[in-house]
Design an enzyme around this catalytic site. Structure first.
Site, PDB file in Angstrom:
ATOM      1  N   ARG A  92      -7.012   1.701   7.045  1.00  0.00           N
ATOM      2  CA  ARG A  92      -8.352   0.921   6.497  1.00  0.00           C
ATOM      3  C   ARG A  92      -8.117  -0.593   6.790  1.00  0.00           C
ATOM      4  NH1 ARG A  92      -6.486  -1.480   2.184  1.00  0.00           N
ATOM      5  NH2 ARG A  92      -4.908  -0.776   1.073  1.00  0.00           N
ATOM      6  N   GLY A 108      -8.324  -4.380   5.059  1.00  0.00           N
ATOM      7  CA  GLY A 108      -7.752  -4.895   3.656  1.00  0.00           C
ATOM      8  C   GLY A 108      -6.432  -5.079   3.769  1.00  0.00           C
ATOM      9  N   THR A 134      -3.208  -2.523  -2.128  1.00  0.00           N
ATOM     10  CA  THR A 134      -4.134  -1.854  -3.521  1.00  0.00           C
ATOM     11  C   THR A 134      -3.398  -0.874  -3.942  1.00  0.00           C
ATOM     12  OG1 THR A 134      -6.149  -1.525  -4.436  1.00  0.00           O
ATOM     13  CG2 THR A 134      -5.657  -0.233  -2.460  1.00  0.00           C
ATOM     14  N   HIS A 167      -3.512   2.724  -5.847  1.00  0.00           N
ATOM     15  CA  HIS A 167      -4.241   4.209  -6.181  1.00  0.00           C
ATOM     16  C   HIS A 167      -3.538   4.858  -7.064  1.00  0.00           C
ATOM     17  CE1 HIS A 167      -7.135   3.254  -3.425  1.00  0.00           C
ATOM     18  NE2 HIS A 167      -6.460   3.102  -2.322  1.00  0.00           N
ATOM     19  N   ILE A 201     -14.075   3.567  -1.351  1.00  0.00           N
ATOM     20  CA  ILE A 201     -14.105   2.749  -2.441  1.00  0.00           C
ATOM     21  C   ILE A 201     -13.254   3.425  -3.578  1.00  0.00           C
ATOM     22  CG2 ILE A 201     -16.456   2.184  -2.035  1.00  0.00           C
ATOM     23  CD1 ILE A 201     -17.103   4.002  -4.623  1.00  0.00           C
ATOM     24  N   ALA A 202     -12.680   2.462  -4.505  1.00  0.00           N
ATOM     25  CA  ALA A 202     -11.827   2.806  -5.509  1.00  0.00           C
ATOM     26  C   ALA A 202     -12.521   2.012  -6.725  1.00  0.00           C
ATOM     27  CB  ALA A 202     -10.530   2.520  -5.467  1.00  0.00           C
ATOM     28  N   CYS A 208      -5.726  -6.819  -2.919  1.00  0.00           N
ATOM     29  CA  CYS A 208      -6.566  -7.284  -1.733  1.00  0.00           C
ATOM     30  C   CYS A 208      -6.127  -9.029  -1.385  1.00  0.00           C
ATOM     31  CB  CYS A 208      -7.891  -7.049  -2.017  1.00  0.00           C
ATOM     32  SG  CYS A 208      -8.141  -5.304  -2.677  1.00  0.00           S
TER      33      CYS A 208
END
Length: 166
Positions: free
Chosen positions: A25, A27, A30, A32, A113-114, A130
């Site tokens: 992806r 970016g 991040t 999760h 998205i998250a 990010c």
């Protein structure tokens, strides 16, 4: 876990306290984990949009999040030059409440998205989320919104259909 997008830089990983997975992806880094609602949209932009438009698609993802947050009386906002959705605290601080990371291949969308519903926000401390170090990260819970994942899921489903026209 931490994921590293295609723009991730080594400096964005401060403390690899969780496994780091490279992803295709866009970016940077991040987090999760539990307490987040992650939603991946797999859409054919050619058949949905006629003339495929990635900027429109990202705008739709942002709008999906903003409308979902609004259902819980949280004002989510876009910021020029900053990916994701942001909230402004009473003291003026801006904090990220939702991340967006996508990939488009042959006009098919991947990733998504998250939204931070109730994650342990300390887990973001091992990365520069990010690539943005001057602003914090928040969640619905930290904003005083006590909502369950089932409720978030119901609103996400409703708003997805509204934003993406069925």
């Amino acid at each position: 876990m931490y994921t590293a997008g295609t723009s991730a830089k080594d400096a964005g990983l401060i403390d690899a306290r969780f496994p780091v997975f490279k992803s295709g992806r866009g970016g940077e880094h991040t987090y999760h984990g539990p307490g987040q609602r992650v939603a991946y949209a797999m859409l054919d932009l050619k058949s949905r949009q006629g003339v495929p438009d990635i900027k429109k698609y990202v705008w739709q993802l942002e709008e999906w999040i903003i409308r979902t947050l609004a259902a819980f009386d949280v004002t989510g906002e876009r910021r020029c030059g900053r990916v994701g959705i942001w909230v402004v605290r009473d003291d003026g601080r801006e904090e990220k409440i939702a991340a967006i990371g996508v990939r488009v291949r042959h006009w098919i969308t991947l990733h998504g998205i998250a939204i931070n519903v109730d994650p342990d926000l300390a887990h973001f401390g091992g990365i520069i989320p990010c690539g943005i170090s001057e602003h914090g990260v928040t969640s619905l819970k930290a904003l005083g919104v006590d909502v369950g994942m089932d409720e978030v899921d119901a609103v996400l489903k409703r708003e997805f259909c509204a934003v993406f026209e069925g």
